[in-house]
Every structure is written in C-alpha cells, then in structure tokens.
Motif scaffolding. Structure first.
Motif, short mmCIF file in Angstrom:
data_model
loop_
_atom_site.label_atom_id
_atom_site.label_comp_id
_atom_site.label_asym_id
_atom_site.label_seq_id
_atom_site.Cartn_x
_atom_site.Cartn_y
_atom_site.Cartn_z
N VAL A 184 -4.45 6.32 0.30
CA VAL A 184 -4.61 4.98 -0.18
C VAL A 184 -3.36 4.46 0.04
O VAL A 184 -2.22 4.84 -0.59
N THR A 185 -3.19 3.56 0.88
CA THR A 185 -1.87 2.92 1.30
C THR A 185 -1.62 1.64 0.71
O THR A 185 -0.57 1.05 0.95
N THR A 186 -2.82 0.92 -0.11
CA THR A 186 -2.44 -0.16 -0.79
C THR A 186 -2.83 0.02 -2.23
O THR A 186 -4.16 0.55 -2.48
N VAL A 187 -2.15 -0.32 -3.40
CA VAL A 187 -2.96 -0.49 -4.69
C VAL A 187 -2.47 -1.61 -5.34
O VAL A 187 -1.80 -2.34 -4.99
N ARG A 188 -3.41 -2.06 -6.16
CA ARG A 188 -2.98 -3.13 -7.19
C ARG A 188 -3.03 -2.30 -8.25
O ARG A 188 -3.67 -1.77 -9.36
N ASP A 189 -1.66 -2.69 -9.00
CA ASP A 189 -1.38 -2.08 -10.29
C ASP A 189 -1.64 -2.92 -11.46
O ASP A 189 -0.90 -4.04 -11.78
N LEU A 190 -2.61 -2.64 -12.28
CA LEU A 190 -2.94 -3.69 -13.38
C LEU A 190 -2.45 -3.28 -14.90
O LEU A 190 -3.34 -3.42 -15.68
N GLY A 191 -1.12 -2.77 -14.76
CA GLY A 191 -0.85 -2.40 -16.27
C GLY A 191 0.44 -1.59 -16.32
O GLY A 191 0.12 -0.35 -16.26
N ASP A 192 1.54 -1.95 -16.51
CA ASP A 192 2.72 -1.28 -16.85
C ASP A 192 3.48 -1.55 -17.96
O ASP A 192 2.81 -2.32 -18.54
N ARG A 193 4.57 -0.97 -17.98
CA ARG A 193 5.51 -1.65 -19.24
C ARG A 193 6.86 -2.13 -18.62
O ARG A 193 7.21 -1.24 -17.69
N GLU B 79 7.38 5.07 2.12
CA GLU B 79 7.07 6.19 1.01
C GLU B 79 6.31 5.94 -0.17
O GLU B 79 6.32 6.75 -1.12
N ARG B 80 5.55 4.82 -0.24
CA ARG B 80 4.92 4.47 -1.36
C ARG B 80 3.70 3.46 -0.69
O ARG B 80 3.86 2.82 0.46
N PRO B 81 2.71 3.11 -1.46
CA PRO B 81 1.66 2.56 -0.90
C PRO B 81 2.31 1.09 -1.05
O PRO B 81 2.95 0.68 -1.89
N GLU B 82 1.62 0.27 -0.32
CA GLU B 82 1.63 -1.52 -0.71
C GLU B 82 1.21 -1.64 -2.10
O GLU B 82 0.28 -1.28 -2.62
N ILE B 83 2.24 -2.23 -3.16
CA ILE B 83 1.73 -2.54 -4.46
C ILE B 83 1.71 -3.89 -4.81
O ILE B 83 2.65 -4.73 -4.63
N VAL B 84 0.51 -4.24 -5.23
CA VAL B 84 0.26 -5.59 -5.62
C VAL B 84 0.44 -5.39 -7.30
O VAL B 84 -0.59 -4.93 -7.90
N ALA B 85 1.25 -5.94 -7.91
CA ALA B 85 1.74 -5.69 -9.48
C ALA B 85 1.03 -6.82 -10.47
O ALA B 85 1.47 -8.02 -9.98
N ALA B 86 0.72 -6.38 -11.57
CA ALA B 86 0.45 -7.34 -12.67
C ALA B 86 1.70 -7.40 -13.74
O ALA B 86 1.61 -8.27 -14.46
N GLY B 87 2.40 -6.09 -13.74
CA GLY B 87 3.28 -6.17 -14.92
C GLY B 87 2.41 -5.87 -16.22
O GLY B 87 1.35 -5.31 -16.12
#
Length: 390
Positions: free
Chosen positions: A104-113, A128-136
C-alpha cells in the motif's frame, strides 16, 4: 543532474486500467518516464530488474481509510489518547512502514489526534512511508463518536472554524462523524449526530477551501443525509437500522447519480474474528455491500486499520479478495484499489496508474492477480517514489 534510471520488467503489467503482456517501466527521480510494451531494449545506462515471465507489475495499492496513530491493540483508544505524544507518533511511523511493506503506497488517514499524521507526513522521507492524505482529528459532536481525539464542533460558526483549521494546518480532507460509532461509550452507530444542514455547511466550506469531505456514517438516516449533503465519500455505508443493514434502492440510485464514492470497510486476516459489534449484523451488512457493488456505485475499500487486533496495519490486500466475494471481477477489484481509489483520495493521475508522469509507486507480484486476486499477497517487491522498499 538526473538520478539513476531504473528499468523494471515483467511478463505482465496491469497499468491501473487494463492488463497487458510483457512490459518495461522506466523510472527516474521517483517518476515514471515511460511504460514500454514493444519489447525495445532499455537505455544502456539503465539498471535493469527483470522479475521474470510469470511476474506482474502494477501500481501501488491505495487504502482509502486508515488510522496510522492507532496501534491495533485490544485497547487502541487508550493508546491513541495517552499523554505520550512521542509514543503515538512512533506507532504511526511503525504503522506506515507495515502498510508500505504490504504494497500500500498511498493511504487516506481519517482520524488522528493532535494532527500527528501531518507530523509523520512532513517528518519522514517519502520513500519510507506511503503517500498520506490526512484529515486530522475527525469533526464530531460533544461526547460524540471519537470526541476524545479533540475534534468537537457544534453549531455553524464552530463547524466552519473546524474546517478552516484543518485547511490551515495542511489537511486535504475533512472527516465528519455523521453517525455514532461502536468504539465510543455512549455513542450509538444507529443514530445520526448532525442535522443535514450542518453536514451541508461542512461540505460547502471544505469545497470552498479546496478540501474533500468524507462522512463516517453507519445509521441509515446518517447515510442518506451525508449523500444528500454532497460528501465526496461515505465511509462504512452500513445503512443500519434496529433490524440490521437495509438496502434502499432510491439511495443507491442517488449515490450513482451523484458519483459519490462508497468506501466499504473490509479486510481481516484469514482466521481473524470480526469485532463483536460488527459480527452481530454481519449477514445483513454483506447483503447490503453486495447490492452496493452490483448497483454500479464507485466503490473503494478502506480497512479502518489500527482500531483493533483484527484490523492491524498492512491488512489491505485481503480487502481485494473480499471485493471479489461481493461480486467484483478481479480486474475491477484491482481498478478499485488503484485508479478508482486514487480518484477517491484526490490523487488521480499521480497515483494508482502506470503511465509517464505518474509517481513511481509500484508492486511486483509473483503470480497473476487477474487469474486469482489472492496473488496480491505474494509480493516480490514494493517501490515507493522509485525507491525499492521491499
């Protein structure tokens, strides 16, 4: 000065749209220069890796719904809400590495703190990580689902301010808890949390600022409101009622008409048990998901990885097998995991496709995923931004 030229060759190529025979992908400086199917020899100065006649090259996979800050333990909430910011950030880094190793080379992160996913995105090199699309932190009601992540907002002014804050911090998507959820005591997945007018306000503000909008929605009423409010994607899409998940043909017709992405929550490892709150209504949920796939809706898969032991990071490849069990052909499941998901997360043209100008995120598989989708777990190599990471 240009970087090293790579020539990656295999007996078969899935380019994000169709399957082809015998191709070579040329990569330089993290970008695909060319995809050749003529059999021409690569430039003399290229470093050639030939994976063999039975191997497949394909774009890196895209998980539309992850939680990198969550550790996948039996008490993931306690960990993500702990006071130790460094420990949570370390969890996110380990989760990103495990996700990348799984192809998995791209992720959409839908909930962090605390917007820690942005710190991960900005502090760890791309290779060293996937592409990250972030929501916060997800936007939620007082005492609502995942209120402990800090995204509480109620009323028009607070909701607009919450969207603006995410845009200013560098998020690319706004996540709203349109219904309750099973991981929050006192929250009911079968009940809506916001009025439709509030949801529409969030969508309008997000779009005005150039962000997409994703709605967590289990309750049938919340799913209906999220679709009609104009969310770009609806997560889970469980359509829950006291009688279980129900199929509304008029709702599916509206989803298809609008082009709303339906992000189905899939993937547990073979032998893994479903969480108790999910298992109870699983039969009706499977029926619903089968109908969603058959409707022609734009379906992508999200794992919700990190929330429980059954949802550890790196589980995504098993979601493709589940898509085929719901009625997709292996080729359509591959499209959903690449070009379809790239559009859903805002990376169309750059991710999920092998063509000149796209990012050099690729997988090499040992066998044909078109003949047997389970082949996506037989990974020979993973490339992220042109760098081999596995």
């Amino acid at each position: 000065m240009h970087g090293e030229l790579l020539a990656l060759r295999a007996g078969h190529v899935f380019d994000g749209v169709r399957a082809r025979r015998s191709g070579t992908v040329l990569v330089e400086d993290g970008v695909i220069l060319d995809v050749d199917f003529t059999g021409a020899r690569p430039p003399a100065h290229a470093e050639v890796t030939d994976f063999g006649p039975d191997a497949w090259l394909l774009p890196g996979l895209i998980d539309a719904h992850v939680h990198l800050c969550w550790d996948g333990s039996a008490d993931a909430v306690a960990h993500v809400t702990s006071g130790d910011r460094a420990a949570v950030l370390a969890t996110a880094r380990d989760a990103a590495a495990a996700t990348l190793r799984a192809g998995v080379t791209t992720v959409r992160d839908l909930g962090d703190r605390d917007y820690l996913t942005l710190a991960l995105r900005d502090g760890v090199p791309a290779g060293e990580r996937p592409e990250i699309v972030a929501a916060g932190p997800p936007i939620t009601t007082p005492s609502g689902h995942c209120h402990f992540l800090g995204g509480v907002a109620q009323g028009a002014g607070a909701l607009r301010a919450a969207v603006r804050e995410r845009a200013e911090r560098g998020c690319e998507v706004v996540k709203v808890m349109a219904s309750g959820g099973r991981m929050t005591p006192g929250s009911d997945p079968a009940r809506a949390q916001y009025r439709r007018a509030d949801l529409r306000l969030v969508v309008d503000e997000a779009h005005r600022l150039g962000l997409s909008a994703a709605a967590h929605a289990h309750a049938l009423g919340a799913v209906v409101d999220a679709v009609n409010a104009g969310f770009d994607s609806v997560e889970h899409f469980s359509c829950r009622t006291p009688q279980g998940s129900v199929v509304r043909r008029d709702l599916l017709d509206e989803v298809v008409r609008r082009g709303t992405f339906v992000s189905l929550t899939l993937a547990v490892r073979p032998g893994g048990a479903l969480p108790p709150g999910v298992a109870a209504g699983h039969a009706s949920l499977l029926d619903l998901m089968t109908e969603v796939v058959a409707s022609g809706a734009r379906v992508v898969a999200g794992t919700d990885s990190g929330i429980a032991p059954q949802k550890d990071h790196g589980v995504y490849p098993y979601a493709l097998r589940q898509l085929t069990e719901l009625g997709m052909s292996p080729l359509d499941a591959l499209r959903a995991a690449t070009t379809g998901a790239a559009e859903a997360v805002g990376r169309a043209g750059r991710k999920g496709v092998l063509r000149p100008g796209a990012d050099a995120d690729l997988l090499a598989l040992d066998a044909s995923p078109v003949d047997d989708i389970a082949a996506v777990t037989g990974i020979r190599a993973v490339y992220r931004a042109g760098r081999r990471v596995r």
